[in-house]
Design a protein around this motif. Structure first.
Motif: not given
Ligand SMILES: Nc1nc2c(ncn2[C@@H]2O[C@H](COP(=O)(O)OP(=O)(O)OP(=O)(O)O)[C@@H](O)[C@H]2O)c(=O)[nH]1
Ligand SMILES: [Mg+2]
Lengths: 681, 73
Positions: A273-280, A581-587
């Motif tokens: 979850s943490s990459p997505f939390v950062d992205w959000l 782009v950030n979302l892709l990286n987060a995924t």
């Protein structure tokens, strides 16, 4: 022509798939899980089919109409008093012979009955065959085969219910031995409208020593019936469940495996979850917020509204919403475990330990559910037969740390404990468990022990969860969290914001009403290191729900410190592209983190300048931050928990518990604050 | 002999129930334990026993086990 209403009750042994079937019929997402005693309240779902409105009632599982625990009483009371039009008797086909014991009792209600031979898939695997036609003839009931998990046979089940209702066929009943039947006949002359169920109840009231005779006759009937209709197709080889249990329930390895499973659950939840939390977080603060501010300014909204927007909505609600990925991942994994059949196994593993605090293994199930959410966990104590045990477990549950608390913890560790975040969060969970045990030990001394402690529980086979169900349940939890963010948390943010800006014209927020309340409270919290009105003020609305501690902190710090993010020229297209782009990286990060063994997201903490976080950092030090976390952990600051507690143990008890939890929180915080202050010099 | 005297892997036949309290008895019967039923002890862990009968498994603790009289096979 108005539609006809049919009241349909789902009855059967525990964990046979009653709720799963109802969910498949009505599209509801009522709670299911692979252990006995998931449903503890009656639940209704309404479906319209043709000329009929079907009111389905899902009941807790029962073994007999002779209830012991509260959930069983609810089921039996409904069947006896509310007279459903049709009974759907759900049976776990692999153990049909035992299930027929309850069936024989249900038939005596003289209510049209449909037997759902559920888990038909598993019956085929273990080689249990049933002669459906014969069963239907012998009992005078409709019989259908179903697989609740996939929804197979559900349509036929609904058709059978309607057929049973419109034909009004009463089922055939058990014929007891001559002695009993003669007595029943006498009784029925006095009361000709009574059902056989009523007559037997009355007979046993008058002549309790006939109980065994009646029971044996029923058993003989069920046994004979099973002999007629069930065929066993030889042994089907080794049982996967038995093989797995040899490892999972091993006297030595069982507990380490349990700890390993907990570790993996949290690791996966955090790292995924943490990459997505950062992205959000970036999405809200670098995109949504500047975008809407542009729009608000372009539409020339008043200045106070723009401030309200960025302080109460973005600072408050937005702050909490960034944690949705964490909540979602954690619930996904918890649900997976609940559906797998591992949860009741912990009861077996922990029996020895639970016995030491005066409980038995089964009580560990509500405690584990408490890690998901304290509210349903408290309701789940209805399966505990002994009122003293029930009280003990209810008093322990609020100390089981739930995901809402984890949100606060992970926020605080990301500011104050960057070096060993995993250790600090683990410590929080352990402190919670420790206090729960402490509470139980005290209560055990105070309460009188009553009745025998006996621990009998059915252990289901492992079942691979249906992913659709796991996603549906996870989504229900996420929706609930979002709903709370939109209602309770938003409301609290508005109130906090208003209090920060009242009385009208107040310049310095510390002079506002909120500031004054907070300052008064500082006296209470100063000894534990929380000496700042902004921190104490955010603790008050947190009583509604724990996440509000950080949403109101967001609002308070935003408005008190007056962060005016001067965004230099906002370019919509470029910003949108960046977010993509950030979302892709987060995924990518999320999935690659799954391959490592350690907890990645907590290890790497790059030094970033985050406005709000650095402001909060100024007002705390690690020791006082820990005090704050301890308060969030121990003090029962959750409206939902308070409400359900007062329903189960009374308002007085709930209030007393609140006071107790506050005192324990304060003392624990005092100890930890002094220890840590000394350690860190 | 009561059921807790058995070790994991041993099979049994239930002979009867010794001075069990009413509630426990009713529960055990309703759960499918009766005189003449055959089963097997799968595992033991401290006070807890895991037994298997036909196609289902039960966890029982020592207190309950002490009421269940069995014979080997
Ligand atoms: N293999 C298989 N599993 C099923 C079937 N129906 C339900 N299950 C699983 O059985 C478990 C129990 O399902 P529930 O619907 O919670 O059972 P219940 O009868 O409502 O249980 P209680 O509320 O505890 O009495 C869940 O893990 C389901 O996924 C089926 O037809 N086949
Ligand atoms: Mg259920």
């Amino acid at each position: 022509m108005s539609k006809k209403k049919i009241k349909v009750a789902f009855a059967g042994n525990p964990n046979v798939g009653k709720t799963t079937l109802l969910n498949a019929i009505a599209g509801t997402s009522l709670k299911v899980g692979n252990w006995p005693g998931v449903t503890v309240e009656k639940r209704e779902a309404i479906v319209e089919v043709g000329d009929y409105i079907l009111h389905f009632v899902d009941l807790p599982g029962i073994y007999t109409l002779d209830p012991l625990s509260e959930d069983e009483k609810i089921a039996v009371k409904f069947l006896e008093e509310e007279k459903p039009d049709v009974i759907v008797n759900v049976i776990e086909t692999p153990s049909i012979e035992r299930a027929l014991l309850l069936t024989t009792e249900l038939l005596e209600f003289r209510i049209p009955t449909v037997i759902a031979l559920n888990m038909w898939d598993e019956a085929q695997k273990v080689g249990v065959e049933v002669d459906i036609k014969k069963l239907s003839e012998l009992l005078g009931v409709e019989v259908v085969t179903t697989v609740g998990k996939s929804g197979k046979g559900v349509k036929e089940l609904v058709e059978a219910v309607i057929r049973a209702f419109s034909e009004g066929k009463t089922p055939k009943e058990v014929r007891y031995s001559a002695e009993v039947e003669d007595l029943l006949k006498e009784l029925s002359q006095k009361n000709p409208t009574a059902t056989k169920h009523d007559l037997i109840k009355e007979l046993l009231r008058e002549k309790p020593d006939l109980y065994e005779k009646v029971r044996d006759d029923r058993f003989a009937f069920a046994h004979g019936l099973a002999k007629e209709v069930v065929r066993l197709r030889g042994d089907q080889g080794r049982d996967l469940t038995d093989a797995l249990d040899k490892i999972v329930l091993h006297p030595l390895f069982g507990i380490p495996i349990f700890i390993g499973i907990i570790y993996i659950t949290f690791k996966l939840a955090f790292d995924f979850s943490s990459p997505f939390v950062d992205w959000l977080d970036g999405f809200i603060n670098d995109f949504l917020s500047p975008l809407s501010l542009e729009v608000l300014k372009a539409l020339s909204f008043p200045e106070w509204f723009v401030r309200f927007f960025s302080e109460a909505l973005v600072g408050g609600v937005g702050f909490v919403i960034t944690f949705v990925p964490l909540i979602g991942s954690l619930y996904f994994l918890i649900t997976f475990l609940e559906m797998s059949g591992y949860i009741p196994r912990v009861a077996f593993l922990m029996d020895r330990f639970m016995h030491k605090i005066g409980l038995h293994g089964k009580s560990v199930i509500p405690l584990i559910l408490g890690f998901g959410c304290n509210v349903p966990a408290i309701v789940a104590t209805r399966t505990i037969e002994n009122p003293r045990d029930k009280l003990l477990v209810i008093a322990m549950i609020p100390f089981m740390s739930c995901p809402a608390r984890l949100v606060v913890f992970s926020f605080f560790v990301s500011i104050f404990f960057r070096e060993n975040p995993a250790l600090v969060i683990t410590a929080m969970y352990v402190i919670g468990i420790f206090i729960a045990v402490f509470t139980a030990l005290i209560l055990r001394k105070v309460l009188v022990k009553e009745g025998p402690l006996h621990f009998v529980m059915e252990l289901p086979p492992y079942r691979f969860p249906s992913m659709k169900t796991v996603f549906t349940i996870t989504w229900a939890h996420v929706k609930d969290f979002l709903y709370r963010a939109g209602t309770l948390i938003f409301g609290a943010s508005i109130v906090v914001w208003l209090l920060l800006n009242l009385p009208p014209g107040v310049k310095n927020p510390s002079e506002s009403i909120a500031g004054k309340i907070g300052k008064a409270l500082v006296h209470v919290f100063e000894p534990v290191g929380i000496d700042n009105w902004k921190a104490t003020t955010s603790l008050i609305p947190a009583f509604l729900a724990r996440e509000i501690a950080i949403s109101s902190m967001g609002t308070i710090y935003m408005s008190a410190e007056g962060i005016t993010e001067e965004v230099e020229e906002f370019n919509f297209k470029r910003a949108l592209f960046n977010q993509g782009v950030n979302l892709l990286n987060a995924t990518e990060d999320a999935f690659s983190s799954l391959l490592s063994l350690g907890i990645v997201s907590l290890e790497v903490e790059e030094e970033q300048e985050e406005d709000l976080k650095s402001l909060i950092a100024k007002d705390f030090n690690p020791a006082s931050a820990l005090s704050f976390m301890i308060f969030i952990l121990i003090y029962t600051s959750c409206l939902g928990t308070f409400a359900v507690m007062s329903r189960e143990i009374g308002l007085k008890g709930a209030i007393a518990f609140l006071g107790y939890s506050f005192a324990v929180a304060w003392i624990t915080a005092l100890i930890s604050y002094n220890l840590l202050s000394r350690l860190t010099g | 002999m009561n059921i807790s005297a058995l070790s994991p892997g041993e099979e049994f036949m239930i002979k009867g129930f010794a001075n069990a309290k009413d509630g426990v008895m009713k529960r055990l019967h309703a759960m499918g334990l009766r005189e003449g039923r055959r089963g097997k002890v799968l595992l033991k862990n401290g006070r807890a026993l895991l037994i298997k009968l036909d196609n289902f498994r039960l966890i029982i603790d020592e207190d309950v086990a002490s009421h269940i009289e069995v014979s080997n096979n």
